[in-house]
Motif scaffolding. Structure first.
Motif, mmCIF file in Angstrom:
data_model
loop_
_atom_site.group_PDB
_atom_site.id
_atom_site.type_symbol
_atom_site.label_atom_id
_atom_site.label_comp_id
_atom_site.label_asym_id
_atom_site.label_seq_id
_atom_site.Cartn_x
_atom_site.Cartn_y
_atom_site.Cartn_z
ATOM 1 N N ASN A 279 2.451 -0.646 -1.598
ATOM 2 C CA ASN A 279 3.614 0.153 -1.974
ATOM 3 C C ASN A 279 4.235 -0.461 -3.216
ATOM 4 O OD1 ASN A 279 3.338 1.744 0.334
ATOM 5 N ND2 ASN A 279 4.389 0.180 1.564
ATOM 6 N N LYS A 280 4.694 0.332 -4.069
ATOM 7 C CA LYS A 280 5.440 -0.074 -5.286
ATOM 8 C C LYS A 280 4.746 -1.196 -6.060
ATOM 9 C CE LYS A 280 9.309 0.365 -2.316
ATOM 10 N NZ LYS A 280 9.593 -0.643 -1.362
ATOM 11 N N GLY A 281 3.456 -1.171 -6.118
ATOM 12 C CA GLY A 281 2.725 -2.122 -6.959
ATOM 13 C C GLY A 281 2.714 -3.560 -6.470
ATOM 14 N N GLU A 282 3.242 -3.855 -5.243
ATOM 15 C CA GLU A 282 3.182 -5.246 -4.759
ATOM 16 C C GLU A 282 1.742 -5.585 -4.383
ATOM 17 O OE1 GLU A 282 5.203 -4.728 -1.181
ATOM 18 O OE2 GLU A 282 7.115 -4.210 -2.121
ATOM 19 N N CYS A 283 1.485 -6.883 -4.275
ATOM 20 C CA CYS A 283 0.143 -7.286 -3.857
ATOM 21 C C CYS A 283 0.011 -7.147 -2.351
ATOM 22 C CB CYS A 283 -0.135 -8.719 -4.264
ATOM 23 S SG CYS A 283 -0.636 -8.781 -5.973
ATOM 24 N N LEU A 284 -1.236 -6.924 -1.925
ATOM 25 C CA LEU A 284 -1.483 -6.733 -0.481
ATOM 26 C C LEU A 284 -1.934 -8.027 0.189
ATOM 27 C CD1 LEU A 284 -3.395 -3.351 -0.366
ATOM 28 C CD2 LEU A 284 -1.340 -3.863 0.918
ATOM 29 N N THR A 285 -1.871 -9.127 -0.546
ATOM 30 C CA THR A 285 -2.464 -10.373 -0.056
ATOM 31 C C THR A 285 -2.065 -10.684 1.384
ATOM 32 O OG1 THR A 285 -2.128 -11.075 -2.299
ATOM 33 C CG2 THR A 285 -2.984 -12.741 -0.793
ATOM 34 N N LYS A 286 -0.770 -10.585 1.679
ATOM 35 C CA LYS A 286 -0.311 -10.943 3.024
ATOM 36 C C LYS A 286 -0.825 -9.953 4.067
ATOM 37 C CE LYS A 286 3.985 -13.190 1.959
ATOM 38 N NZ LYS A 286 5.309 -12.668 1.627
ATOM 39 N N CYS A 310 -4.413 -5.346 -4.956
ATOM 40 C CA CYS A 310 -3.493 -4.252 -4.635
ATOM 41 C C CYS A 310 -4.164 -3.111 -3.872
ATOM 42 C CB CYS A 310 -2.858 -3.713 -5.905
ATOM 43 S SG CYS A 310 -1.977 -4.977 -6.784
ATOM 44 N N GLU A 311 -5.390 -3.327 -3.430
ATOM 45 C CA GLU A 311 -6.096 -2.228 -2.757
ATOM 46 C C GLU A 311 -7.120 -2.774 -1.770
ATOM 47 O OE1 GLU A 311 -7.366 1.534 -5.034
ATOM 48 O OE2 GLU A 311 -9.240 0.458 -4.653
ATOM 49 N N ILE A 312 -7.205 -2.123 -0.611
ATOM 50 C CA ILE A 312 -8.255 -2.470 0.355
ATOM 51 C C ILE A 312 -9.005 -1.194 0.694
ATOM 52 C CG2 ILE A 312 -8.733 -3.316 2.688
ATOM 53 C CD1 ILE A 312 -6.121 -4.895 2.500
ATOM 54 N N LYS A 313 -10.330 -1.260 0.543
ATOM 55 C CA LYS A 313 -11.145 -0.070 0.871
ATOM 56 C C LYS A 313 -12.117 -0.438 1.961
ATOM 57 C CE LYS A 313 -11.816 1.972 -3.690
ATOM 58 N NZ LYS A 313 -12.807 2.156 -4.729
ATOM 59 N N PHE A 314 -12.352 0.461 2.868
ATOM 60 C CA PHE A 314 -13.417 0.252 3.842
ATOM 61 C C PHE A 314 -13.797 1.589 4.472
ATOM 62 C CE2 PHE A 314 -9.341 -0.690 5.871
ATOM 63 C CZ PHE A 314 -9.366 0.085 7.014
ATOM 64 N N THR A 315 -14.882 1.581 5.242
ATOM 65 C CA THR A 315 -15.261 2.806 5.937
ATOM 66 C C THR A 315 -15.236 2.564 7.444
ATOM 67 O OG1 THR A 315 -17.605 2.241 5.861
ATOM 68 C CG2 THR A 315 -16.789 3.651 4.097
ATOM 69 N N LEU A 331 1.465 -0.540 11.206
ATOM 70 C CA LEU A 331 1.718 -1.606 10.228
ATOM 71 C C LEU A 331 2.606 -1.114 9.080
ATOM 72 C CD1 LEU A 331 -1.890 -3.136 9.980
ATOM 73 C CD2 LEU A 331 0.087 -4.146 11.118
ATOM 74 N N SER A 332 3.093 0.133 9.219
ATOM 75 C CA SER A 332 3.942 0.772 8.190
ATOM 76 C C SER A 332 3.269 0.776 6.821
ATOM 77 C CB SER A 332 5.295 0.068 8.064
ATOM 78 O OG SER A 332 5.908 0.006 9.302
ATOM 79 N N LEU A 333 1.953 0.996 6.810
ATOM 80 C CA LEU A 333 1.224 1.101 5.547
ATOM 81 C C LEU A 333 0.825 2.560 5.346
ATOM 82 C CD1 LEU A 333 -1.038 -2.014 6.051
ATOM 83 C CD2 LEU A 333 0.665 -1.770 4.232
ATOM 84 N N SER A 334 0.397 2.874 4.134
ATOM 85 C CA SER A 334 -0.107 4.235 3.947
ATOM 86 C C SER A 334 -1.533 4.170 3.392
ATOM 87 C CB SER A 334 0.797 5.027 3.005
ATOM 88 O OG SER A 334 0.959 4.301 1.835
ATOM 89 N N ALA A 335 -2.299 5.172 3.750
ATOM 90 C CA ALA A 335 -3.714 5.144 3.349
ATOM 91 C C ALA A 335 -4.172 6.513 2.874
ATOM 92 C CB ALA A 335 -4.563 4.715 4.536
#
Ligand code: ADP
Ligand code: MG
Length: 405
Positions: A279-286, A310-315, A331-335
């Protein structure tokens, strides 16, 4: 002469005429002086009265059925098949005996519906062979130490044949099916796919792992441990099929040259691509560790993983999509989710690092206007994610690019 294990899949037993061909194969082998162990799958495919999928449909909701009881039900398909096959042999004047997996000494763990073989006690089979009988074993099944019947999952009869081959120290295990052998691609999709005459265990194992359903991966893994030659061939034609071996040991007069770059091309359907962006360009590291731990906790198997800051992809398999959405929401994330994807795998020993392979794959796909959603690779495979509707064309395009036909 030694022992030969011959396995016949459901497609080879789906009609009286087909079964007759299978019975002839066994008789030919017996007449040549070998001791023969036959492994049979349930007869036919979905819709045929005693096929595995027909039996599954007898219960309203297989997913909600007690897994131990579902295995009791599924054991019936192969038991019926073994008795019928044995009866055919007797009618032709050959002494035979039908055994369940349990009676053939196949001991498994307690993972009902997907059990793993723990050990094989071959005594009973050996005794029958000593008495000159052809032994017909129900594939795809076993028994736990506690005495519950189990099944081995899809392709389980291949595994039964391999396990018996190993336990009996067979000279050869033959997998009879409805195609001429292992081909450079599924012949139902790539019409001019070529039959591999000889291949290594590693090559076939990798093809099976990446989706070539002509043989089950676990069967090849088992048989590789003892270097028993494995043949995959048609019940209905005289094509010699595919010989799978390490070298020219055990009477197989073939030397394997490991200079083939691409063994074949496989596919897996029913995948969804998940792209989680910050979200808002933050890193997803955590979030990375949290996401993967949450997926594992929900027993969701993920593939094609690609991680950047900043991005995680998987199938995921489409059947798990509901669970995946719930995890992401919690996890309050969006995909972004792309449904109806398929993975095309180009399989070959040591293809990583060979210049130009990826370029040829991409060229083949771009020429046909096929969109590449994602790619990744390993030492033995390059995977390309495409839309399901493009899958057949992608397979044909890549097959042609590598001149596998
Ligand atoms: P069986 O009933 O004999 O176990 P399967 O349906 O499990 O038969 O396996 C045979 C089928 O595997 C073929 O009809 C073919 O469509 C499919 N298949 C997929 N990939 C390959 C491949 N690379 N080579 C040969 N067959 C393949
Ligand atoms: Mg099969």
């Amino acid at each position: 002469m030694g022992i030969i294990v011959q396995k016949f899949g459901g497609s080879s037993l789906s009609s009286g005429k087909r079964t007759k061909k299978a019975v002839e194969r066994v008789i030919e082998t017996k007449k040549a002086g070998h001791s023969v162990v036959v492994v049979v799958s349930a007869m036919g495919r979905e819709g045929d009265p005693y096929a595995t999928d027909t039996l599954i449909n007898l219960v309203n909701s297989p997913k909600d059925t007690d897994s131990r009881e579902l295995d009791l039900l599924l054991n019936c398909g192969e038991i019926i098949s073994a008795v019928v096959f044995s009866q055919h042999l007797k009618n032709e004047g050959y002494e035979s005996v039908a055994l369940t997996g349990a009676q053939a000494g196949i001991i498994t763990d307690e993972s009902f519906n997907e059990a793993r073989i723990l050990k094989v006690n071959p005594e009973r089979v050996l005794n029958h062979l000593k008495n000159g009988k052809i032994v017909v074993v129900s594939g795809f099944q076993g028994i736990t130490e506690k005495g519950d019947l189990t099944t081995l999952g899809r392709g389980g009869s291949d595994t039964t044949a391999a396990a018996l081959g190993v336990a009996l120290n067979a000279d050869l295990v033959e997998i009879f099916t409805d195609v001429d052998g292992v081909k450079t691609a599924d012949p139902n999709i790539v019409k001019d796919a070529k039959t591999l005459k000889v291949a290594t265990y590693d090559e076939i194992c990798e093809l099976a792992r990446q989706g070539a359903k002509v043989i089950h991966q676990r069967a090849v893994e088992l048989i590789r441990q003892k270097n028993i030659p494995l043949k995959i061939r048609s019940t209905f034609t005289d094509d010699p099929g595919t010989l799978v071996t390490h070298s020219n040991g055990n009477g197989a007069e073939v030397e394997i040259k490991n200079d083939r770059l691409i063994t074949g091309i496989t596919y897996m359907r029913d995948l969804s691509q998940i792209v989680i962006k910050s979200n808002k360009g933050e890193c997803l590291t955590k979030s990375q560790l949290i996401i993967f731990k949450a997926m594992a906790k929900s027993h969701i198997s993920i593939d094609f993983i690609s991680i950047s800051p900043c991005e995680i992809k998987f199938t995921v398999n489409e059947k798990d999509l509901k669970k995946v959405k719930k995890v992401i929401e919690d996890l309050s994330l969006s995909a972004e989710i792309t449904k109806d994807c398929a993975m095309v795998s180009v399989v070959g020993a040591n293809i990583r690092g060979i210049p130009g392979i990826m370029a040829r794959i991409v060229e083949g796909l771009v020429e046909k206007g096929i969109q590449i959603l994602q790619t990744t690779d390993s030492y033995t495979s390059i995977w390309v994610l495409v839309k399901k509707q493009d899958m057949a064309e992608a397979l044909n395009a890549i097959h042609e690019k590598f001149e596998l036909c």
